[in-house]
Design a protein around this motif. Sequence first.
Motif, PDB file in Angstrom:
ATOM      1  N   VAL A 255      -5.958  19.997 -12.536  1.00 43.49           N
ATOM      2  CA  VAL A 255      -5.079  21.113 -12.921  1.00 43.49           C
ATOM      3  C   VAL A 255      -4.165  20.693 -14.075  1.00 43.49           C
ATOM      4  CG1 VAL A 255      -3.239  22.667 -12.169  1.00 43.49           C
ATOM      5  CG2 VAL A 255      -5.151  22.153 -10.623  1.00 43.49           C
ATOM      6  N   ASP A 256      -3.570  19.515 -13.956  1.00 46.11           N
ATOM      7  CA  ASP A 256      -2.655  19.028 -14.997  1.00 46.11           C
ATOM      8  C   ASP A 256      -3.360  18.920 -16.351  1.00 46.11           C
ATOM      9  OD1 ASP A 256      -0.498  18.896 -13.310  1.00 46.11           O
ATOM     10  OD2 ASP A 256      -0.731  16.748 -12.871  1.00 46.11           O
ATOM     11  N   HIS A 257      -4.638  18.569 -16.330  1.00 48.19           N
ATOM     12  CA  HIS A 257      -5.411  18.477 -17.575  1.00 48.19           C
ATOM     13  C   HIS A 257      -5.405  19.808 -18.310  1.00 48.19           C
ATOM     14  CE1 HIS A 257      -8.812  17.700 -20.282  1.00 48.19           C
ATOM     15  NE2 HIS A 257      -9.265  18.883 -19.906  1.00 48.19           N
ATOM     16  N   TYR A 258      -5.631  20.882 -17.582  1.00 45.96           N
ATOM     17  CA  TYR A 258      -5.666  22.207 -18.224  1.00 45.96           C
ATOM     18  C   TYR A 258      -4.266  22.668 -18.629  1.00 45.96           C
ATOM     19  CZ  TYR A 258     -10.613  22.868 -17.118  1.00 45.96           C
ATOM     20  OH  TYR A 258     -11.968  22.757 -17.071  1.00 45.96           O
ATOM     21  N   VAL A 259      -3.272  22.302 -17.851  1.00 45.13           N
ATOM     22  CA  VAL A 259      -1.887  22.650 -18.202  1.00 45.13           C
ATOM     23  C   VAL A 259      -1.509  21.972 -19.515  1.00 45.13           C
ATOM     24  CG1 VAL A 259       0.540  22.388 -17.531  1.00 45.13           C
ATOM     25  CG2 VAL A 259      -1.169  23.095 -15.823  1.00 45.13           C
ATOM     26  N   GLU A 260      -1.909  20.719 -19.663  1.00 48.29           N
ATOM     27  CA  GLU A 260      -1.614  19.981 -20.892  1.00 48.29           C
ATOM     28  C   GLU A 260      -2.334  20.579 -22.099  1.00 48.29           C
ATOM     29  OE1 GLU A 260      -2.693  15.976 -20.002  1.00 48.29           O
ATOM     30  OE2 GLU A 260      -1.082  15.704 -18.523  1.00 48.29           O
ATOM     31  N   GLU A 261      -3.447  21.264 -21.830  1.00 57.80           N
ATOM     32  CA  GLU A 261      -4.179  21.928 -22.910  1.00 57.80           C
ATOM     33  C   GLU A 261      -3.573  23.279 -23.277  1.00 57.80           C
ATOM     34  OE1 GLU A 261      -8.340  22.222 -22.049  1.00 57.80           O
ATOM     35  OE2 GLU A 261      -8.731  20.183 -22.761  1.00 57.80           O
ATOM     36  N   GLY A 262      -2.558  23.700 -22.523  1.00 56.71           N
ATOM     37  CA  GLY A 262      -1.866  24.929 -22.877  1.00 56.71           C
ATOM     38  C   GLY A 262      -2.024  26.085 -21.917  1.00 56.71           C
ATOM     39  N   LEU A 263      -2.795  25.911 -20.839  1.00 61.25           N
ATOM     40  CA  LEU A 263      -2.952  26.980 -19.866  1.00 61.25           C
ATOM     41  C   LEU A 263      -1.731  27.036 -18.943  1.00 61.25           C
ATOM     42  CD1 LEU A 263      -6.673  26.676 -18.664  1.00 61.25           C
ATOM     43  CD2 LEU A 263      -5.754  28.056 -20.520  1.00 61.25           C
ATOM     44  N   SER A 264      -1.449  28.233 -18.437  1.00 59.48           N
ATOM     45  CA  SER A 264      -0.398  28.354 -17.433  1.00 59.48           C
ATOM     46  C   SER A 264      -0.903  27.741 -16.127  1.00 59.48           C
ATOM     47  CB  SER A 264      -0.050  29.826 -17.211  1.00 59.48           C
ATOM     48  OG  SER A 264      -1.143  30.500 -16.607  1.00 59.48           O
ATOM     49  N   ASN A 265       0.022  27.487 -15.191  1.00 55.77           N
ATOM     50  CA  ASN A 265      -0.391  26.952 -13.889  1.00 55.77           C
ATOM     51  C   ASN A 265      -1.433  27.851 -13.234  1.00 55.77           C
ATOM     52  OD1 ASN A 265       1.316  24.821 -14.175  1.00 55.77           O
ATOM     53  ND2 ASN A 265       2.540  25.222 -12.352  1.00 55.77           N
ATOM     54  N   LYS A 266      -1.186  29.155 -13.286  1.00 54.07           N
ATOM     55  CA  LYS A 266      -2.111  30.110 -12.658  1.00 54.07           C
ATOM     56  C   LYS A 266      -3.487  30.054 -13.297  1.00 54.07           C
ATOM     57  CE  LYS A 266      -2.646  35.038 -11.619  1.00 54.07           C
ATOM     58  NZ  LYS A 266      -2.036  36.399 -11.757  1.00 54.07           N
ATOM     59  N   GLU A 267      -3.523  30.034 -14.632  1.00 52.43           N
ATOM     60  CA  GLU A 267      -4.810  29.973 -15.345  1.00 52.43           C
ATOM     61  C   GLU A 267      -5.522  28.647 -15.091  1.00 52.43           C
ATOM     62  OE1 GLU A 267      -3.221  30.590 -19.209  1.00 52.43           O
ATOM     63  OE2 GLU A 267      -3.733  32.741 -19.257  1.00 52.43           O
ATOM     64  N   ALA A 268      -4.749  27.558 -15.038  1.00 58.69           N
ATOM     65  CA  ALA A 268      -5.332  26.239 -14.804  1.00 58.69           C
ATOM     66  C   ALA A 268      -5.953  26.150 -13.413  1.00 58.69           C
ATOM     67  CB  ALA A 268      -4.262  25.159 -14.979  1.00 58.69           C
ATOM     68  N   ILE A 269      -5.241  26.677 -12.420  1.00 56.82           N
ATOM     69  CA  ILE A 269      -5.755  26.679 -11.043  1.00 56.82           C
ATOM     70  C   ILE A 269      -7.048  27.503 -10.955  1.00 56.82           C
ATOM     71  CG2 ILE A 269      -5.284  27.585  -8.723  1.00 56.82           C
ATOM     72  CD1 ILE A 269      -2.333  26.688  -9.196  1.00 56.82           C
ATOM     73  N   LYS A 270      -7.042  28.639 -11.637  1.00 61.95           N
ATOM     74  CA  LYS A 270      -8.239  29.487 -11.638  1.00 61.95           C
ATOM     75  C   LYS A 270      -9.428  28.756 -12.268  1.00 61.95           C
ATOM     76  CE  LYS A 270      -9.831  34.068 -13.067  1.00 61.95           C
ATOM     77  NZ  LYS A 270      -9.463  35.358 -13.722  1.00 61.95           N
ATOM     78  N   GLN A 271      -9.187  28.031 -13.371  1.00 59.67           N
ATOM     79  CA  GLN A 271     -10.266  27.319 -14.043  1.00 59.67           C
ATOM     80  C   GLN A 271     -10.784  26.162 -13.195  1.00 59.67           C
ATOM     81  OE1 GLN A 271     -11.849  28.215 -16.920  1.00 59.67           O
ATOM     82  NE2 GLN A 271     -13.272  26.620 -16.260  1.00 59.67           N
ATOM     83  N   VAL A 272      -9.874  25.458 -12.528  1.00 59.64           N
ATOM     84  CA  VAL A 272     -10.282  24.351 -11.655  1.00 59.64           C
ATOM     85  C   VAL A 272     -11.127  24.876 -10.494  1.00 59.64           C
ATOM     86  CG1 VAL A 272      -9.462  22.584 -10.042  1.00 59.64           C
ATOM     87  CG2 VAL A 272      -8.364  22.852 -12.279  1.00 59.64           C
TER      88      VAL A 272
END
Length: 290
Positions: A255-272
Amino acid sequence: MKSQKSYDVSNERGVLYLVPTPIGNLEDMTFRAIRILKEVDYIAAEDTRQTKKLCNHFEIDTPITSYHEHNKHTKSEQLLSDLDSEKNIALVSDAGMPCISDPGYELVVAAVKEGYTVVPLPGPNAALTALIASGLPTGQFYFYGFLNRNKKQRKEQLQELQYIKESMIFYEAPHRLKETLKSIEEILGNRSIVLCRELTKRYEEFLRGSVLEAIEWTNATDIRGEFCLILEGTNEEAPDESNLWWEQLTIIEHVDHYVEEGLSNKEAIKQVAKDRDVSKRDIYSEYHVH
């Protein structure tokens, strides 16, 4: 290879005709379909009441018998026996093409296996009618029909479709449309979609936009009519299952990987959740417990 010469007059057994019927507008009935329904020994119909109305309109007095989802196994034996007795039979569904999200497939399989002649007639079909007017790509397409009514199974079916690049075609009943659109948005994202309602009928309507806009429309509308959904395919490539880049990451690191790429927490969780093919709830719980 076995050859079927559909119009071989020396054939000493009956013929099974697959006859499409109008999906809404009776003017779409072809001259050939009317002739075949008049000439066969009898008509096997999904709903004898519906077919009787059609026959009355076109002055067809051919006998009608039922062939539907609940009697297809026992009735198939009778139909095959009648074909063997040189009787010609027309198979119809309530609307559109037999065998396409309608009864008929098992009968055709059995008839082909036994060597009977199966002759299809061209005619009305909701899927292609919707597709060609949708404005979405028509060069290649993926017809799915009805998704499962069960929410969990419906989501599993959609997960299998997430990397389909072609336009996808679904059928849906009005009372299930809203939940189906929510599942599509959750699993496949906010893509372009066309809702095609009441095709060929007086209130035919095409609603073009995004999945989220379609959901908003269902929230503000009294949903009526049968729907055909045309959904945009994806440009994403399917992941290489043999080498998943995130395999060595914990869920939190993922999740943190996607957050660091600029996604919101919600978007990152959805992608994971999408990457790992698990529910968002599971990822959310793991991440926020941390």
